[in-house]
Motif scaffolding. Structure first.
Motif, PDB file in Angstrom:
ATOM      1  N   LYS A  18      32.452  54.281  34.577  1.00 28.28           N
ATOM      2  CA  LYS A  18      32.838  55.031  33.380  1.00 28.28           C
ATOM      3  C   LYS A  18      34.231  54.643  32.895  1.00 28.28           C
ATOM      4  CE  LYS A  18      29.939  58.970  34.532  1.00 28.28           C
ATOM      5  NZ  LYS A  18      29.921  60.298  35.121  1.00 28.28           N
ATOM      6  N   ASN A  19      35.145  54.416  33.850  1.00 24.69           N
ATOM      7  CA  ASN A  19      36.520  54.080  33.505  1.00 24.69           C
ATOM      8  C   ASN A  19      36.829  52.594  33.635  1.00 24.69           C
ATOM      9  OD1 ASN A  19      37.332  56.778  32.935  1.00 24.69           O
ATOM     10  ND2 ASN A  19      37.350  57.172  35.134  1.00 24.69           N
ATOM     11  N   GLY A  20      35.877  51.849  34.211  1.00 22.15           N
ATOM     12  CA  GLY A  20      36.074  50.413  34.353  1.00 22.15           C
ATOM     13  C   GLY A  20      37.178  50.026  35.309  1.00 22.15           C
ATOM     14  N   LYS A  21      37.388  50.835  36.367  1.00 18.01           N
ATOM     15  CA  LYS A  21      38.474  50.586  37.313  1.00 18.01           C
ATOM     16  C   LYS A  21      37.989  50.733  38.750  1.00 18.01           C
ATOM     17  CE  LYS A  21      42.061  52.308  34.256  1.00 18.01           C
ATOM     18  NZ  LYS A  21      43.149  53.234  34.076  1.00 18.01           N
ATOM     19  N   SER A  22      38.709  50.075  39.649  1.00 13.99           N
ATOM     20  CA  SER A  22      38.432  50.279  41.070  1.00 13.99           C
ATOM     21  C   SER A  22      38.937  51.662  41.475  1.00 13.99           C
ATOM     22  CB  SER A  22      39.088  49.192  41.917  1.00 13.99           C
ATOM     23  OG  SER A  22      40.483  49.237  41.799  1.00 13.99           O
ATOM     24  N   VAL A  23      38.298  52.244  42.460  1.00 14.38           N
ATOM     25  CA  VAL A  23      38.636  53.578  42.948  1.00 14.38           C
ATOM     26  C   VAL A  23      38.613  53.560  44.472  1.00 14.38           C
ATOM     27  CG1 VAL A  23      37.757  54.793  40.907  1.00 14.38           C
ATOM     28  CG2 VAL A  23      36.214  54.326  42.819  1.00 14.38           C
ATOM     29  N   PRO A  24      39.231  54.549  45.114  1.00 18.96           N
ATOM     30  CA  PRO A  24      39.149  54.620  46.580  1.00 18.96           C
ATOM     31  C   PRO A  24      37.713  54.859  47.044  1.00 18.96           C
ATOM     32  CG  PRO A  24      40.955  55.972  45.755  1.00 18.96           C
ATOM     33  CD  PRO A  24      40.154  55.547  44.561  1.00 18.96           C
ATOM     34  N   LEU A  25      37.395  54.301  48.200  1.00 22.51           N
ATOM     35  CA  LEU A  25      36.103  54.588  48.829  1.00 22.51           C
ATOM     36  C   LEU A  25      36.045  56.065  49.178  1.00 22.51           C
ATOM     37  CD1 LEU A  25      36.007  51.624  51.359  1.00 22.51           C
ATOM     38  CD2 LEU A  25      34.489  51.882  49.399  1.00 22.51           C
ATOM     39  N   THR A  26      34.860  56.649  49.119  1.00 18.08           N
ATOM     40  CA  THR A  26      34.745  58.048  49.528  1.00 18.08           C
ATOM     41  C   THR A  26      34.895  58.142  51.046  1.00 18.08           C
ATOM     42  OG1 THR A  26      32.341  57.977  49.805  1.00 18.08           O
ATOM     43  CG2 THR A  26      33.173  58.531  47.598  1.00 18.08           C
ATOM     44  N   GLU A  27      35.465  59.243  51.494  1.00 18.87           N
ATOM     45  CA  GLU A  27      35.655  59.446  52.932  1.00 18.87           C
ATOM     46  C   GLU A  27      34.312  59.519  53.661  1.00 18.87           C
ATOM     47  OE1 GLU A  27      38.485  59.185  54.682  1.00 18.87           O
ATOM     48  OE2 GLU A  27      39.365  58.655  52.743  1.00 18.87           O
ATOM     49  N   ILE A  28      33.310  60.094  53.010  1.00 15.76           N
ATOM     50  CA  ILE A  28      32.003  60.212  53.659  1.00 15.76           C
ATOM     51  C   ILE A  28      31.380  58.829  53.877  1.00 15.76           C
ATOM     52  CG2 ILE A  28      30.643  60.587  51.552  1.00 15.76           C
ATOM     53  CD1 ILE A  28      29.045  62.668  53.259  1.00 15.76           C
ATOM     54  N   LEU A  29      31.549  57.927  52.917  1.00 15.27           N
ATOM     55  CA  LEU A  29      31.015  56.572  53.097  1.00 15.27           C
ATOM     56  C   LEU A  29      31.754  55.864  54.219  1.00 15.27           C
ATOM     57  CD1 LEU A  29      29.070  54.355  52.273  1.00 15.27           C
ATOM     58  CD2 LEU A  29      30.745  53.621  50.565  1.00 15.27           C
ATOM     59  N   LYS A  30      33.084  55.973  54.251  1.00  9.96           N
ATOM     60  CA  LYS A  30      33.867  55.357  55.329  1.00  9.96           C
ATOM     61  C   LYS A  30      33.405  55.868  56.697  1.00  9.96           C
ATOM     62  CE  LYS A  30      38.292  54.818  52.934  1.00  9.96           C
ATOM     63  NZ  LYS A  30      39.707  55.236  52.973  1.00  9.96           N
ATOM     64  N   THR A  31      33.249  57.179  56.795  1.00 10.13           N
ATOM     65  CA  THR A  31      32.847  57.796  58.065  1.00 10.13           C
ATOM     66  C   THR A  31      31.468  57.316  58.495  1.00 10.13           C
ATOM     67  OG1 THR A  31      34.177  59.752  57.622  1.00 10.13           O
ATOM     68  CG2 THR A  31      32.387  59.996  59.218  1.00 10.13           C
ATOM     69  N   ARG A  32      30.539  57.263  57.578  1.00  8.52           N
ATOM     70  CA  ARG A  32      29.172  56.855  57.929  1.00  8.52           C
ATOM     71  C   ARG A  32      29.107  55.381  58.310  1.00  8.52           C
ATOM     72  NH1 ARG A  32      25.796  60.692  53.711  1.00  8.52           N
ATOM     73  NH2 ARG A  32      26.248  62.598  54.852  1.00  8.52           N
ATOM     74  N   ILE A  33      29.887  54.543  57.659  1.00  6.17           N
ATOM     75  CA  ILE A  33      29.929  53.130  58.049  1.00  6.17           C
ATOM     76  C   ILE A  33      30.520  52.997  59.444  1.00  6.17           C
ATOM     77  CG2 ILE A  33      31.016  50.891  57.575  1.00  6.17           C
ATOM     78  CD1 ILE A  33      30.825  51.646  54.552  1.00  6.17           C
ATOM     79  N   GLU A  34      31.618  53.707  59.706  1.00  8.20           N
ATOM     80  CA  GLU A  34      32.255  53.653  61.027  1.00  8.20           C
ATOM     81  C   GLU A  34      31.303  54.142  62.113  1.00  8.20           C
ATOM     82  OE1 GLU A  34      35.751  55.994  60.337  1.00  8.20           O
ATOM     83  OE2 GLU A  34      36.807  54.338  59.378  1.00  8.20           O
TER      84      GLU A  34
END
Length: 140
Positions: free
Chosen positions: A115-131
């Protein structure tokens, strides 16, 4: 290196070029298919892609050996590093009978707000699930 995610690939006649090999561009679609399967499996629920996305920002690829119509292949995927806005991963296309790596890649994917055409921080839930899925890895 251990790959916990493996996606079997069905090679179709239309994937083959005039030399009888799977076209290099088609191999990119195999990687896409495996990345989507990985993210859906690890995330554990539907991802709302129109709100946020992970896009490939960098791809290094080595075509080591040709793939033919009768080969049995699978894509091995492993995220090995998580940053604030990006993840780094390896994906290999592997002959499932011999274990030979046919295509080897290294990639960086960036969290992106379409929507804004910009990079954003990864969500904490995605980081946790990948880890949780990958176990020990480099985290920035």
């Amino acid at each position: 290196m251990e790959f916990k995610h493996i996606k079997k690939i069905q090679i179709r006649f239309g994937d083959i070029d005039l030399l009888g090999h799977v076209n290099n561009g088609v191999q990119l679609s195999y990687l896409d298919l495996a990345r989507m399967d990985y993210l859906m499996q690890v995330y554990g629920e539907d991802i709302e892609w129109k709100d946020s996305a992970l896009i490939v920002a960098h791809l290094t690829i080595d075509y080591l050996s040709s793939i033919t119509l009768n080969d049995k292949v699978e894509v091995h995927t492993r995220i090995y590093k998580i940053g604030n806005k990006s993840i780094a991963l390896y994906q290999n296309i592997v002959d499932s009978m011999s274990g030979e790596i046919k295509t080897k890649t290294s990639q960086v994917m960036v969290a992106y707000d379409p929507k804004n055409g910009k990079s954003v921080p990864l969500t904490e839930i995605l980081k946790t699930r990948i880890e949780e899925f990958e176990g020990e890895m480099a985290v920035e």
